[in-house]
Design a protein around this motif. Structure first.
Motif, PDB file in Angstrom:
ATOM      1  N   PHE A  11      -0.713   2.051   5.216  1.00  0.00           N
ATOM      2  CA  PHE A  11      -0.131   1.272   6.313  1.00  0.00           C
ATOM      3  C   PHE A  11      -1.250   0.709   7.194  1.00  0.00           C
ATOM      4  O   PHE A  11      -1.925   1.454   7.902  1.00  0.00           O
ATOM      5  CB  PHE A  11       0.798   2.152   7.157  1.00  0.00           C
ATOM      6  CG  PHE A  11       2.195   2.247   6.586  1.00  0.00           C
ATOM      7  CD1 PHE A  11       2.470   3.056   5.496  1.00  0.00           C
ATOM      8  CD2 PHE A  11       3.231   1.504   7.147  1.00  0.00           C
ATOM      9  CE1 PHE A  11       3.757   3.133   4.965  1.00  0.00           C
ATOM     10  CE2 PHE A  11       4.520   1.577   6.630  1.00  0.00           C
ATOM     11  CZ  PHE A  11       4.790   2.387   5.529  1.00  0.00           C
ATOM     12  N   SER A  24       4.060   1.007  11.409  1.00  0.00           N
ATOM     13  CA  SER A  24       3.948   2.392  10.921  1.00  0.00           C
ATOM     14  C   SER A  24       5.068   3.253  11.490  1.00  0.00           C
ATOM     15  O   SER A  24       5.673   4.054  10.779  1.00  0.00           O
ATOM     16  CB  SER A  24       2.589   2.997  11.322  1.00  0.00           C
ATOM     17  OG  SER A  24       1.554   2.345  10.624  1.00  0.00           O
ATOM     18  N   ALA A  80       6.959   4.416   8.204  1.00  0.00           N
ATOM     19  CA  ALA A  80       6.241   5.527   7.558  1.00  0.00           C
ATOM     20  C   ALA A  80       7.168   6.693   7.228  1.00  0.00           C
ATOM     21  O   ALA A  80       7.086   7.267   6.128  1.00  0.00           O
ATOM     22  CB  ALA A  80       5.087   5.991   8.445  1.00  0.00           C
ATOM     23  N   VAL A  99       1.926   8.757   2.676  1.00  0.00           N
ATOM     24  CA  VAL A  99       1.492   7.652   3.531  1.00  0.00           C
ATOM     25  C   VAL A  99       0.083   7.924   4.074  1.00  0.00           C
ATOM     26  O   VAL A  99      -0.191   9.025   4.554  1.00  0.00           O
ATOM     27  CB  VAL A  99       2.477   7.478   4.716  1.00  0.00           C
ATOM     28  CG1 VAL A  99       1.899   6.529   5.775  1.00  0.00           C
ATOM     29  CG2 VAL A  99       3.824   6.979   4.219  1.00  0.00           C
ATOM     30  N   ASP A 121      -1.954   6.304   6.968  1.00  0.00           N
ATOM     31  CA  ASP A 121      -1.767   5.363   8.068  1.00  0.00           C
ATOM     32  C   ASP A 121      -3.116   4.977   8.673  1.00  0.00           C
ATOM     33  O   ASP A 121      -3.934   5.840   8.973  1.00  0.00           O
ATOM     34  CB  ASP A 121      -0.884   6.007   9.147  1.00  0.00           C
ATOM     35  CG  ASP A 121      -0.646   5.064  10.312  1.00  0.00           C
ATOM     36  OD1 ASP A 121      -0.345   3.883  10.060  1.00  0.00           O
ATOM     37  OD2 ASP A 121      -0.788   5.492  11.470  1.00  0.00           O
ATOM     38  N   SER A 143      -3.105   2.795  11.367  1.00  0.00           N
ATOM     39  CA  SER A 143      -2.765   2.129  12.626  1.00  0.00           C
ATOM     40  C   SER A 143      -3.025   2.983  13.864  1.00  0.00           C
ATOM     41  O   SER A 143      -3.093   2.459  14.977  1.00  0.00           O
ATOM     42  CB  SER A 143      -1.283   1.754  12.614  1.00  0.00           C
ATOM     43  OG  SER A 143      -0.483   2.904  12.866  1.00  0.00           O
ATOM     44  N   SER A 179      -3.489  10.389   8.533  1.00  0.00           N
ATOM     45  CA  SER A 179      -4.048   9.261   9.275  1.00  0.00           C
ATOM     46  C   SER A 179      -5.515   9.068   8.924  1.00  0.00           C
ATOM     47  O   SER A 179      -6.293  10.009   8.910  1.00  0.00           O
ATOM     48  CB  SER A 179      -3.887   9.538  10.776  1.00  0.00           C
ATOM     49  OG  SER A 179      -4.627   8.602  11.525  1.00  0.00           O
TER      50      SER A 179
END
Lengths: 334, 334
Positions: free
Chosen positions: A72, A79, A83, A93, A95, A97, A125
């Motif tokens: 993402f 997101s 997500a 996922v 991410d 962002s 993340s």
């Protein structure tokens, strides 16, 4: 060789999304089918991947059950909207962002073990460029320093804010060189030949969202939940390449020679000796490592280490870290 | 009204020298005869002062017994050669070069009392732009903070290195925008759209001459000989206006409201609230104050104060401070 995976890239038309697709190809990531997704406005265009044109489709109507892994890179709002839907559909996922506060931040060079405790599908993340640079440079130093406090000044390239910001710096610079009146568009004032001491919104205490993000991510990545860390972000008139002036306070005196050896032993660090220094343009941009230079003790503080870091904010600072994180993840999937 | 003095400006054709002449006129400094001096190469040209053309003469053949006060703004080597000769001839010297280590640094807003103990003729130093900015912003805080340590990242405009450096940034920028190959001249590499993490030479420990100067000058100006202070200087692609990201560690918790009040009460400080922030271009350049913004506690340290300073490096950071120092000096001469 890992089994090929069906994967999705959300935000495929942005600068980080484009870099993601390029790095997946460069690193020969085992992709079966690549789904490129974007918002309605950007859908319909095509992006080259492995010699073929791949059409960019709308994220709204995509069924995430078709893929095992999604990147993402379309901003916090996207997101937050998609997500958890992706995960519910069985898709892990990654991410980029910063919009998913509950997602664990991982940098393979710093805290790869964080993946061990997680159950598939995961939502993790790939943190901010600053947290990645700090983690890559400081993780190898945990053995030679007893880190108590970190002070960071982050000098962020305009590309951290996307393609529009890059165009705006170019446009403003051209207007000024041609002595034409400047009308700021993307930024609220002149960014060319200037420094903007605030990046994004700030809270009541005066700290920026990105500054707070860098603090919390760094604590997780370095495995130092009690770490004291202060950050000031400044927007500099540089197109690509984030730089960081870093001071580390150690509980014990700093052995500069041991620090240099530890940095030299780190795979993702390129150390520059003090007869020279690394720069974003000329060194970091286009490279996959964090450059570390000006390694020295504090002028009058033998418990302090001063450093200058610079890294490609689109590659190692974003897309490359995400793909390296995906490489760890697919081992878990195998 | 003070009695008019015969004075000399050495380095009258440089950017700081030019600003000195302009500020002497703006502030109606009581000048009887103004002698403009420069090296052989620059002598022969003329500079306007008070509506008249003043011819620039060679410093080598000047008799300093003709003047009571001389500003030295022609670099460290010229100050080292001529400042003591001037003093022996009965002329007080205000040095802007940083080349006279024995000369006491003075910023009128911080340590005006330092002049009291000196006997005429004096040789005093108008310190570096960074030390002036720190002194102006932090001197008013000595009553509300118990300052233990200061951490500074100095973002220096190219004009700190004179007119050639300004031209080089303009030239490099134009070449890049026109997609022509870049051949660095004044700087050893690309400075346009880049950050250079080192300014001038460094010593064996990796610290720059200017960084060490800023440390020693700040201790004198703030009257804190034991102050711990660390500085990193970075050359930024900005024409005019130096900026400083500053963290102050206090021995006691920081009262941000008291800090703001103290700053608001300081005549040479312009404080900007946290819904905005000051920039070199747009705020500081052309102004006679130090702009202070982003006033806040450390993110997780109630003993820390974070600030952003920006100031005109040619005016308040150099020429203006020297003239204000001269105003103190002539009271002593009266």
């Amino acid at each position: 060789m890992s089994q090929a995976l069906d994967i999705a890239v959300v935000g495929a038309t942005g600068s980080v999304g484009e870099a993601l697709v390029q790095i997946l190809e460069e690193l020969q990531f085992p992709v079966a089918t690549l789904h490129l997704l974007a918002s309605m406005e950007s859908a319909g265009s095509s992006v080259m991947f492995a010699g073929k044109k791949v059409r960019v489709r709308e994220v709204d109507s995509f069924d995430f059950a078709q893929v095992k892994l999604a990147f993402f890179a379309a901003g916090a709002a996207v997101s937050r909207t998609f997500a958890s839907k992706a995960r519910e559909a069985g898709c892990s996922v990654i991410d980029l962002s910063g919009g998913l506060e509950e997602a664990l931040s991982i940098v393979p060079e710093a805290n790869p073990e964080a993946l061990d405790g997680l159950k598939l599908p995961v939502v993790v993340s790939s943190p901010s460029s600053g947290a990645i640079a700090l983690a890559v440079a400081l993780a190898p130093l945990r053995g030679v320093l007893d880190i108590e406090r970190i002070q960071v000044m982050a000098c962020l390239a305009v590309s951290s804010q996307g393609r529009e910001a890059v165009n705006e710096l170019a446009r403003q610079t051209a207007e000024l060189l041609n002595a034409r009146p400047l009308e700021p568009r993307f930024f609220d004032r002149q960014v060319a030949f200037n420094l903007l001491a605030q990046v994004g919104a700030t809270d009541e205490q005066g700290h920026g969202t990105l500054e707070r993000r860098l603090v919390s991510e760094s604590r997780v990545l370095l495995g130092l939940p009690e770490l004291k860390i202060s950050v000031s972000c400044v927007q500099v008139p540089v197109f690509f390449g984030d730089s960081f002036s870093v001071s580390v306070q150690s509980r014990t005196p700093v052995d500069v020679q041991a620090v240099k050896l530890a940095l030299d032993g780190a795979a993702s660090v390129e150390r520059v000796e003090n007869d020279d220094y690394p720069t974003p343009v000329g060194d970091a941009v286009g490279q996959d490592v964090v450059y570390v230079g000006r390694v020295r003790q504090g002028i009058d503080a033998d418990h302090q280490l001063d450093l200058w870091l610079t890294t490609d904010n689109v590659r190692k600072g974003a897309a490359l870290n995400a793909v390296q994180l995906a490489q760890l993840l697919i081992k878990k999937m195998a």
